[in-house]
Design an enzyme around this catalytic site. Structure first.
Site, PDB file in Angstrom:
ATOM      1  N   HIS A  46      25.655 -13.937  60.648  1.00  0.00           N
ATOM      2  CA  HIS A  46      24.785 -14.715  61.532  1.00  0.00           C
ATOM      3  C   HIS A  46      25.095 -16.187  61.317  1.00  0.00           C
ATOM      4  CE1 HIS A  46      21.212 -15.755  63.859  1.00  0.00           C
ATOM      5  NE2 HIS A  46      21.070 -16.747  62.994  1.00  0.00           N
ATOM      6  N   ASP A  56       8.896 -11.086  66.520  1.00  0.00           N
ATOM      7  CA  ASP A  56       9.675 -12.336  66.430  1.00  0.00           C
ATOM      8  C   ASP A  56       9.920 -12.921  67.809  1.00  0.00           C
ATOM      9  OD1 ASP A  56      11.458 -14.389  65.233  1.00  0.00           O
ATOM     10  OD2 ASP A  56      12.910 -13.363  66.502  1.00  0.00           O
ATOM     11  N   ARG A  69       6.671 -20.691  69.005  1.00  0.00           N
ATOM     12  CA  ARG A  69       7.110 -21.797  68.127  1.00  0.00           C
ATOM     13  C   ARG A  69       7.898 -22.823  68.932  1.00  0.00           C
ATOM     14  NH1 ARG A  69      10.744 -18.866  64.427  1.00  0.00           N
ATOM     15  NH2 ARG A  69      11.237 -20.910  63.603  1.00  0.00           N
ATOM     16  N   SER A 107      12.447 -15.163  61.018  1.00  0.00           N
ATOM     17  CA  SER A 107      12.891 -14.896  62.380  1.00  0.00           C
ATOM     18  C   SER A 107      14.324 -14.334  62.380  1.00  0.00           C
ATOM     19  CB  SER A 107      12.819 -16.206  63.175  1.00  0.00           C
ATOM     20  OG  SER A 107      13.435 -16.075  64.412  1.00  0.00           O
ATOM     21  N   LYS A 126      15.465  -9.767  62.620  1.00  0.00           N
ATOM     22  CA  LYS A 126      16.372  -9.148  63.605  1.00  0.00           C
ATOM     23  C   LYS A 126      17.570  -8.515  62.905  1.00  0.00           C
ATOM     24  CE  LYS A 126      16.098 -13.083  65.604  1.00  0.00           C
ATOM     25  NZ  LYS A 126      15.828 -14.328  66.283  1.00  0.00           N
TER      26      LYS A 126
HETATM   27  N1  URA Z   1      17.334 -18.698  65.237  1.00  0.00           N
HETATM   28  C1  URA Z   1      16.401 -17.707  65.201  1.00  0.00           C
HETATM   29  O1  URA Z   1      16.686 -16.559  65.510  1.00  0.00           O
HETATM   30  N2  URA Z   1      15.155 -18.028  64.808  1.00  0.00           N
HETATM   31  C2  URA Z   1      14.786 -19.272  64.437  1.00  0.00           C
HETATM   32  O2  URA Z   1      13.651 -19.474  64.084  1.00  0.00           O
HETATM   33  C3  URA Z   1      15.766 -20.290  64.492  1.00  0.00           C
HETATM   34  C4  URA Z   1      17.043 -19.972  64.879  1.00  0.00           C
END
Ligand code: URA
Length: 425
Positions: free
Chosen positions: A81, A160, A167, A182, A186
């Site tokens: 990621h 999320d 957010r 967050s 995932k």
């Molecule tokens: N990417 C995400 O998936 N979540 C965040 O809070 C910030 C960047």
């Protein structure tokens, strides 16, 4: 339980109990707790932070709001990621290269955020490509090809998805525990065993200081490992765009070039670093050197490009179909000297102005739009020298060209281009 009391406890800097966090996320996911209370909670966390234990419970609760993928025994499941950067197309060559080296890559990816592009938007420039696979389709593409890049769908960490949208409009995105939960909710829900994180810092990154990037990397690594996913992180420089191409179709073009044995050195170096770390962590290579040899072989034999093409076909697309590129406009430098500074965020914003990204939720992206950025920090430039090619309509070319010129700072003496790999965790 009283939601206002949970918010008050966090507002007053107390450490929340697991049951309080679980109650909050479960209630939010089931639409029993309204947005205004979750927004107040997010702001309390923004100011007071969370402990490692609280962040881990928050992550777990978000995962439990949906499904967690399970895989039959077989090849290790791995993923990477990136916290997002301008010109960062690494996922596109990395996933098929890894799939050729004894691991599977079930990659749930995202769309553009702020000035940074999103892998899904880039892949959708391939005619026919579908990101919105059902979980069943996602599983079968991974089982068949060894890799799939798709969107989270409705049932992977759904809490999320809603919390992030909230957010985004309440100025509570830049909170390290909230970002950690967050991202990891995932990723862990993908059912992977091994994860590498590319945490970027600099003018084109979310984290504008190295210090903040370090804190985020530590938080992600700690919580990831608590969740029993073997997690490592690399902090990388994002003070200039990654590679030459920035946009959607043009970044797919550059990714294909890399798998064809060409492409820019920085993207290749970063892809190799992240992929080789994953292969070693997953036990699919004895050391980074042998991992690099395997990865290079996947390019030299054409197998990785073939794997990408098969993944695209399995998701409805055709990698060989023409990806349109808008008409080219050259941007000439207005300054002379050595390039000392590049505002990569402004370069990303120029691409958005050209139509290659979203200004508002739901905006349609023009995939044919993009930029070839021709200079790097440390280069000597002359007035009138081409510094970028813009692929866009006549109408926006001038404005975007000015943004590009305004993003560059020059000085009288040469400076070293920053190292790409800054630290590893
Ligand atoms: N990417 C995400 O998936 N979540 C965040 O809070 C910030 C960047």
């Amino acid at each position: 339980m009283n939601v206002a009391q949970i918010i008050a406890d966090k507002r007053d800097g107390k450490t929340l109990e697991d049951a309080q966090i679980e109650y909050l996320i479960d209630g939010f996911a089931n639409e029993q707790i309204p947005d205004y209370q979750m927004a107040a909670f997010a702001m309390a966390v923004y100011f007071k932070g969370m402990t490692l234990a609280e962040t881990t419970t928050l992550t777990r609760s978000m995962i439990d709001s949906g499904e967690r993928l399970e895989w039959p025994a077989g090849k290790p499941k791995v993923d990477k990621h990136s916290t997002g950067g301008v010109g960062d197309k690494v996922s596109i060559p990395l996933a098929p290269m890894l799939a050729c080296c004894g691991v599977d890559v079930p990659m749930i990816s995202g769309r553009g955020l702020g000035a940074t592009g999103g892998t899904l938007d880039k892949l959708e420039s391939i005619p026919g490509y579908r990101c919105d696979l059902s979980l069943g389709e996602f599983r079968s593409v991974v089982n068949w090809n060894g890799c799939s890049i798709a969107s989270a769908g409705s049932n992977l960490a759904p809490a999320d998805k809603r919390f992030y949208a909230l957010r985004d409009v309440t100025a509570t995105v830049p909170s390290i525990p909230l970002i950690t939960a967050s991202i990891l909710s995932k990723k862990v829900a993908e059912g992977i065993e091994t994860l590498v994180l590319d945490v970027k810092w600099g003018s084109g990154a979310f984290m504008k200081t190295l210090e903040d990037a370090r804190s985020l990397a530590k938080s992600l690594v700690n919580v990831g490992n608590q969740m029993r996913v073997k997690t490592t992180a690399v902090i990388t420089d994002m003070n200039q765009p990654l590679g030459r191409m920035i946009g959607n179709a043009v970044e797919v073009d550059e990714s294909v070039e890399i798998l064809d044995g060409k492409g820019p050195d920085d993207v290749i170096a970063l892809t190799m670093e992240l992929a080789s770390r994953l292969l070693v962590s997953a036990g699919a290579a004895a050391d980074q050197q042998s991992a690099r040899t395997d990865l290079q072989r996947s390019i030299d034999t054409g197998e990785a490009l073939e794997r990408l093409s098969e993944m695209v076909a399995s998701q409805g697309g055709d990698l060989n179909a023409n990806r349109t590129r808008a008409k080219s406009h050259v941007v000439h430098s207005l300054e002379a000297g050595f390039v000392t500074r590049i505002n990569a965020q402004r370069i990303g914003l120029a691409v958005i102005e050209m139509g290659g990204g979203r200004k508002q939720l739901g905006d349609k992206i023009d995939h044919s739009v993009g930029m070839e950025f021709l200079i790097r920090i440390g280069d000597k430039i002359e007035i009138g020298q081409p510094i970028a090619n813009l692929f866009c309509s006549e109408k926006v070319a001038n404005y975007a060209g000015n943004l590009v010129n305004n993003s560059i700072g020059t000085g009288p003496t040469s400076i070293e281009s920053p190292e790409l790999i800054v630290e590893t965790f």
